[in-house]
Design a protein around this motif. Structure first.
Motif, short mmCIF file in Angstrom:
data_model
loop_
_atom_site.label_atom_id
_atom_site.label_comp_id
_atom_site.label_asym_id
_atom_site.label_seq_id
_atom_site.Cartn_x
_atom_site.Cartn_y
_atom_site.Cartn_z
N LEU A 175 0.83 -1.20 0.00
CA LEU A 175 0.00 0.00 0.00
C LEU A 175 0.86 1.25 0.00
O LEU A 175 0.58 2.22 -0.72
CB LEU A 175 -0.92 0.01 1.22
CG LEU A 175 -2.01 -1.07 1.31
CD1 LEU A 175 -2.87 -0.85 2.54
CD2 LEU A 175 -2.86 -1.11 0.06
N ALA A 176 1.91 1.25 0.82
CA ALA A 176 2.81 2.40 0.88
C ALA A 176 3.49 2.63 -0.47
O ALA A 176 3.66 3.77 -0.91
CB ALA A 176 3.84 2.20 1.98
N ALA A 177 3.87 1.53 -1.14
CA ALA A 177 4.52 1.64 -2.45
C ALA A 177 3.59 2.24 -3.49
O ALA A 177 4.04 2.86 -4.46
CB ALA A 177 5.00 0.27 -2.91
N ARG A 178 2.30 2.08 -3.29
CA ARG A 178 1.31 2.67 -4.21
C ARG A 178 0.93 4.09 -3.81
O ARG A 178 0.07 4.70 -4.46
CB ARG A 178 0.05 1.79 -4.24
CG ARG A 178 0.31 0.37 -4.74
CD ARG A 178 -0.97 -0.43 -4.79
NE ARG A 178 -0.69 -1.82 -5.19
CZ ARG A 178 -1.60 -2.68 -5.63
NH1 ARG A 178 -2.86 -2.29 -5.74
NH2 ARG A 178 -1.26 -3.91 -5.95
N GLY A 179 1.53 4.58 -2.75
CA GLY A 179 1.28 5.95 -2.32
C GLY A 179 -0.05 6.15 -1.61
O GLY A 179 -0.56 7.26 -1.57
N LEU A 180 -0.59 5.09 -1.03
CA LEU A 180 -1.87 5.17 -0.35
C LEU A 180 -1.67 5.55 1.11
O LEU A 180 -0.77 5.05 1.78
CB LEU A 180 -2.61 3.84 -0.44
CG LEU A 180 -2.98 3.40 -1.87
CD1 LEU A 180 -3.57 2.00 -1.86
CD2 LEU A 180 -3.98 4.39 -2.48
N ALA A 189 -6.31 -3.81 9.37
CA ALA A 189 -7.76 -4.03 9.35
C ALA A 189 -8.19 -5.06 8.31
O ALA A 189 -9.28 -5.62 8.41
CB ALA A 189 -8.48 -2.71 9.08
N ALA A 190 -7.34 -5.34 7.33
CA ALA A 190 -7.71 -6.25 6.25
C ALA A 190 -7.60 -7.72 6.63
O ALA A 190 -8.11 -8.58 5.90
CB ALA A 190 -6.83 -5.98 5.02
N ALA A 191 -6.92 -8.02 7.73
CA ALA A 191 -6.80 -9.41 8.21
C ALA A 191 -6.27 -10.36 7.13
O ALA A 191 -6.81 -11.45 6.92
CB ALA A 191 -8.14 -9.90 8.73
N GLY A 192 -5.22 -9.92 6.44
CA GLY A 192 -4.56 -10.80 5.48
C GLY A 192 -5.11 -10.77 4.08
O GLY A 192 -4.65 -11.53 3.22
N ARG A 193 -6.10 -9.89 3.80
CA ARG A 193 -6.72 -9.86 2.47
C ARG A 193 -6.40 -8.53 1.79
O ARG A 193 -7.00 -7.49 2.11
CB ARG A 193 -8.23 -10.06 2.61
CG ARG A 193 -8.59 -11.49 3.02
CD ARG A 193 -9.95 -11.61 3.61
NE ARG A 193 -10.00 -11.03 4.95
CZ ARG A 193 -11.03 -11.17 5.78
NH1 ARG A 193 -12.07 -11.88 5.43
NH2 ARG A 193 -11.00 -10.60 6.97
N PRO A 194 -5.48 -8.55 0.84
CA PRO A 194 -5.04 -7.30 0.20
C PRO A 194 -6.15 -6.51 -0.45
O PRO A 194 -6.13 -5.28 -0.43
CB PRO A 194 -4.03 -7.80 -0.85
CG PRO A 194 -3.58 -9.13 -0.36
CD PRO A 194 -4.75 -9.73 0.34
N GLY A 195 -7.12 -7.19 -1.05
CA GLY A 195 -8.21 -6.48 -1.72
C GLY A 195 -8.99 -5.60 -0.76
O GLY A 195 -9.42 -4.50 -1.12
N ILE A 196 -9.18 -6.08 0.46
CA ILE A 196 -9.89 -5.29 1.46
C ILE A 196 -9.05 -4.08 1.85
O ILE A 196 -9.56 -2.96 2.00
CB ILE A 196 -10.23 -6.15 2.69
CG1 ILE A 196 -11.28 -7.19 2.31
CG2 ILE A 196 -10.73 -5.28 3.85
CD1 ILE A 196 -11.66 -8.13 3.43
N ALA A 197 -7.75 -4.29 2.03
CA ALA A 197 -6.86 -3.18 2.41
C ALA A 197 -6.88 -2.09 1.34
O ALA A 197 -6.94 -0.89 1.66
CB ALA A 197 -5.44 -3.69 2.62
N ILE A 198 -6.82 -2.47 0.09
CA ILE A 198 -6.84 -1.49 -1.01
C ILE A 198 -8.17 -0.74 -1.03
O ILE A 198 -8.22 0.48 -1.20
CB ILE A 198 -6.58 -2.20 -2.35
CG1 ILE A 198 -5.15 -2.75 -2.39
CG2 ILE A 198 -6.81 -1.24 -3.52
CD1 ILE A 198 -4.87 -3.66 -3.57
N ALA A 199 -9.27 -1.48 -0.86
CA ALA A 199 -10.59 -0.85 -0.86
C ALA A 199 -10.74 0.13 0.30
O ALA A 199 -11.28 1.23 0.15
CB ALA A 199 -11.68 -1.92 -0.80
N LEU A 200 -10.25 -0.27 1.48
CA LEU A 200 -10.33 0.61 2.64
C LEU A 200 -9.50 1.88 2.42
O LEU A 200 -9.91 2.97 2.81
CB LEU A 200 -9.83 -0.12 3.89
CG LEU A 200 -10.74 -1.22 4.44
CD1 LEU A 200 -10.03 -2.00 5.54
CD2 LEU A 200 -12.04 -0.63 4.98
N ALA A 201 -8.34 1.71 1.81
CA ALA A 201 -7.46 2.86 1.57
C ALA A 201 -8.02 3.80 0.51
O ALA A 201 -7.78 5.01 0.55
CB ALA A 201 -6.07 2.38 1.17
N ASN A 202 -8.80 3.25 -0.41
CA ASN A 202 -9.29 4.05 -1.53
C ASN A 202 -10.66 4.66 -1.33
O ASN A 202 -11.02 5.61 -2.03
CB ASN A 202 -9.32 3.20 -2.82
CG ASN A 202 -7.95 3.05 -3.45
OD1 ASN A 202 -7.17 3.99 -3.43
ND2 ASN A 202 -7.67 1.88 -3.98
#
Length: 334
Positions: A175-180, A189-202
């Motif tokens: 996420l940090a590498a994508r500038g989020l 908060a994503a509990a191991g699921r990258p898609g959730i982390a990206i959605a939360l950040a976006n």
């Protein structure tokens, strides 16, 4: 592979073979929701047809761009139509008619079935025929969170690619590498699921929905049986079985994390919470309910998630959950 977070062990084996064209005729991409299965399926299709022969696809050649936009003639995505209850046999027959043709622009024809568990009985039977005698130039990718919903004869004819939960630090770094912003917070908060982390950040909407569903559990915990049964009746009242199952599973997915955190906190120190933003509620619940009851509730949620696809009586299942969910007035203000 490009833009894939985690799954290094799996991809380090798959990518070089795909570049050499040494792929199975069919793969099963199995694992939790929002863990990267669909992204890997697209990247594998791009690898097999990339004009620059790059693992994961270069992302810039005409072939890669067409696959990304869903307009490549050799890559077909098969999914349930919005107005249908499942993936129909007609969709599978159309796919089969297309699959037997030689590639038009690329090296391989690729079919991605997402979600393959939504194939109806006749669709699965038809798919089995293709898996038994696949065209030499074809690769079929079955993407699903519930491989148990597929016939054993289908599962036995695909090479499984089992996706695992991704370490929090790895998600945060991506996420940090994508500038989020808030990489560490959203990764935890994503509990191991990258898609959730990206959605939360976006997006704020998904964060608001997440908060709403978390608060719903705490209200239930602090409610009496009358309110709990009313909740079960309302949730089971959805006439469309698939929509009802999705609404139930979404809640269970969130609540599994919350109850797990509380159960561990009740037995000792919770070093790595899956929902750090709910630390105060977790502590209040852990202090007011025996650890054995919290553990039982967490295990019940996981059992319900496994049985959801096979349980026709949703209201009875939800009422049993309401009966067994621990009570605590301590989280009433959550």
């Amino acid at each position: 592979m490009r833009d894939v977070i985690g799954q290094r062990r799996l991809l380090d084996k798959l990518a070089p073979r795909a570049l050499r064209g040494e792929v199975a005729h069919a793969y099963g991409l199995f694992g939790p929701r929002s863990i990267g299965k669909r992204t890997v399926a697209l990247r594998l299709a791009q690898t097999l047809n990339c004009g620059s022969a790059v693992a994961g696809g270069c992302g810039t050649c005409l072939s890669c761009r067409k696959i990304e936009r869903g307009v490549h003639p050799d890559v077909r995505m098969v999914a349930r139509a919005a107005d249908k209850k499942d993936i129909t046999i007609e969709q599978i027959r159309e796919m089969q008619a297309d699959l037997v043709l030689r590639p038009l622009e690329g090296k391989r024809r690729v079919v991605i079935l997402d979600d393959a568990a939504e194939l109806n009985q006749f669709g699965q039977d038809a798919l089995l025929k293709t898996l038994e005698e696949p065209p030499a130039h074809a690769v079929i990718l079955l993407v699903t969170t519930t491989p148990s919903a597929l016939h054993e004869t289908i599962r036995s004819r695909v090479q499984p690619l089992d996706f695992r939960l991704v370490p929090t630090a790895e998600i945060a770094a991506a996420l940090a590498a994508r500038g989020l912003d808030g990489a560490d917070l959203h990764a935890a908060a994503a509990a191991g699921r990258p898609g959730i982390a990206i959605a939360l950040a976006n997006g704020e909407p998904i964060r608001a929905e997440r908060d709403r569903l978390e608060a719903e559990l705490y209200r239930l915990v602090a409610s009496g049986l009358t309110d709990r049964f009313a909740w079960a009746a309302d949730l089971a009242d959805e006439s469309e079985p698939r929509k009802r199952a999705e609404a139930i599973d979404l809640r269970l997915e969130h609540w599994s994390d919350l109850l797990r955190d509380a159960a561990i906190a009740a037995r000792g120190e919770l070093a790595r919470p899956l929902r750090p933003s709910r630390a105060s509620e977790t502590q209040r619940l852990a202090a007011s309910v025996p650890a054995s009851e919290l553990l039982g509730a967490a295990l019940l949620v996981e059992r319900m998630r496994r049985d959801l696809a096979f349980n026709a009586n949703a209201r009875m299942m939800l009422e049993l959950f309401a009966l067994q969910l621990p009570y605590s007035a301590a989280v009433k203000a959550a």
